[in-house]
Design a protein around this motif. Structure first.
Motif, short mmCIF file in Angstrom:
data_model
loop_
_atom_site.label_atom_id
_atom_site.label_comp_id
_atom_site.label_asym_id
_atom_site.label_seq_id
_atom_site.Cartn_x
_atom_site.Cartn_y
_atom_site.Cartn_z
N UNK A 72 0.83 -1.20 0.00
CA UNK A 72 0.00 0.00 0.00
C UNK A 72 0.87 1.25 0.00
N UNK A 73 0.55 2.20 -0.88
CA UNK A 73 1.22 3.50 -0.88
C UNK A 73 0.29 4.52 -0.22
N UNK A 74 0.75 5.14 0.86
CA UNK A 74 -0.03 6.15 1.58
C UNK A 74 0.57 7.52 1.28
N UNK A 75 -0.26 8.43 0.74
CA UNK A 75 0.23 9.74 0.32
C UNK A 75 -0.58 10.83 1.00
N UNK A 76 0.07 11.61 1.86
CA UNK A 76 -0.60 12.72 2.56
C UNK A 76 0.47 13.64 3.10
N UNK A 77 0.23 14.96 3.04
CA UNK A 77 1.23 15.90 3.54
C UNK A 77 1.12 16.10 5.04
N UNK A 78 0.17 15.43 5.69
CA UNK A 78 0.04 15.49 7.14
C UNK A 78 0.64 14.22 7.75
N UNK A 79 1.80 14.32 8.40
CA UNK A 79 2.47 13.13 8.95
C UNK A 79 1.61 12.34 9.92
N UNK A 80 0.75 13.03 10.70
CA UNK A 80 -0.09 12.30 11.66
C UNK A 80 -1.11 11.42 10.96
N UNK A 81 -1.61 11.87 9.80
CA UNK A 81 -2.55 11.05 9.02
C UNK A 81 -1.84 9.84 8.45
N UNK A 82 -0.64 10.05 7.94
CA UNK A 82 0.16 8.95 7.39
C UNK A 82 0.45 7.91 8.48
N UNK A 83 0.81 8.39 9.65
CA UNK A 83 1.11 7.49 10.77
C UNK A 83 -0.12 6.69 11.19
N UNK A 84 -1.26 7.37 11.27
CA UNK A 84 -2.51 6.72 11.69
C UNK A 84 -2.89 5.61 10.72
N UNK A 85 -2.91 5.92 9.42
CA UNK A 85 -3.29 4.92 8.43
C UNK A 85 -2.29 3.78 8.41
#
Length: 224
Positions: free
Chosen positions: A4-17
């Motif tokens: 899975x590739x997770x792409x978001x400029x918010x590190x907390x969202x990336x960490x959560x997912x």
């Protein structure tokens, strides 16, 4: 192991997912803007991409369209904007599913599982032969559609909807049934998803766009 590739400029969202996805045993790769996502897709293969819309440098819609231009990877788009226009535009550039922020991590995982399951079914290519109705031909082995001999540029979801409608020619299919069989769930608050996809599918059927009939208040059916 699904990648899975997770792409978001918010590190907390990336960490959560990432935390929830890793619990499911998925291999996780991260990116923090659209350009980085495009570059990673050029060198790596992914089973699903989860991508935010609003990002610096290259936004999610632009990144999705560019990625779909060279690799057919399912994309789940995340966005704080949940208007019909945004969702319809997302489907037009190739988005496979749309999740509005704030979202439930468990719901997102459920949607990932549906996409992975659907991808496995397509890869098995268990159907055989071709389904022909008027000038529309659905090749269930090649997973392609031609309209009057010309290949139609359908997304995976559009192909799945058309195949379902053609197989049930003359039978009214409710929106809930289409959602359940194509997306693998009953709702999740996307009551207009089927309508948007049908609109896009019709636009690609040329003279046969009216073969997909709207049954008001119920759903759709296919008639030659």
């Amino acid at each position: 192991m699904p990648k899975i590739l997770i792409v978001d400029d918010e590190p907390n969202i990336v960490t959560l997912i990432s935390r929830y996805a890793q619990r499911e045993g998925y291999d996780i790769v991260t990116a923090y803007d659209g350009r980085e996502a495009i570059d990673k897709c050029k060198t790596e293969d992914f089973d699903v991409i989860i991508m935010d819309v609003m990002m610096p440098d290259t936004d999610g819609f632009t990144a999705c369209k560019k990625i779909k231009g060279f690799k057919d990877i399912p994309v789940i788009m995340l966005s704080a904007r949940g208007t019909e226009f945004d969702k319809l535009f997302g489907f037009e550039v190739g988005v496979d599913d749309y999740v509005t922020k704030p979202f439930s991590p468990m719901e997102l995982i459920a949607r990932i599982k549906v996409i992975l399951s659907h991808s496995r079914i397509i890869e098995q290519k268990s159907e055989s032969g071709k389904l022909c109705v008027s000038g529309i031909e659905v090749d269930t082995l090649g997973l392609t559609v031609t309209v009057d001999g010309e290949k139609a540029d359908l997304t995976a979801k559009e192909y799945a909807i058309l195949l379902l409608l053609v197989k049930n020619k003359g039978i009214v299919l409710t929106r809930d049934r289409i959602l359940n069989e194509v997306w693998g769930y009953d709702s999740f608050g996307v009551d207009r998803t089927v309508d948007w996809q049908i609109k896009l599918l019709r636009s690609k059927l040329g003279a046969y766009r009216d073969s997909i009939k709207t049954v008001r208040g119920v759903g759709y059916k296919f008639e030659a």
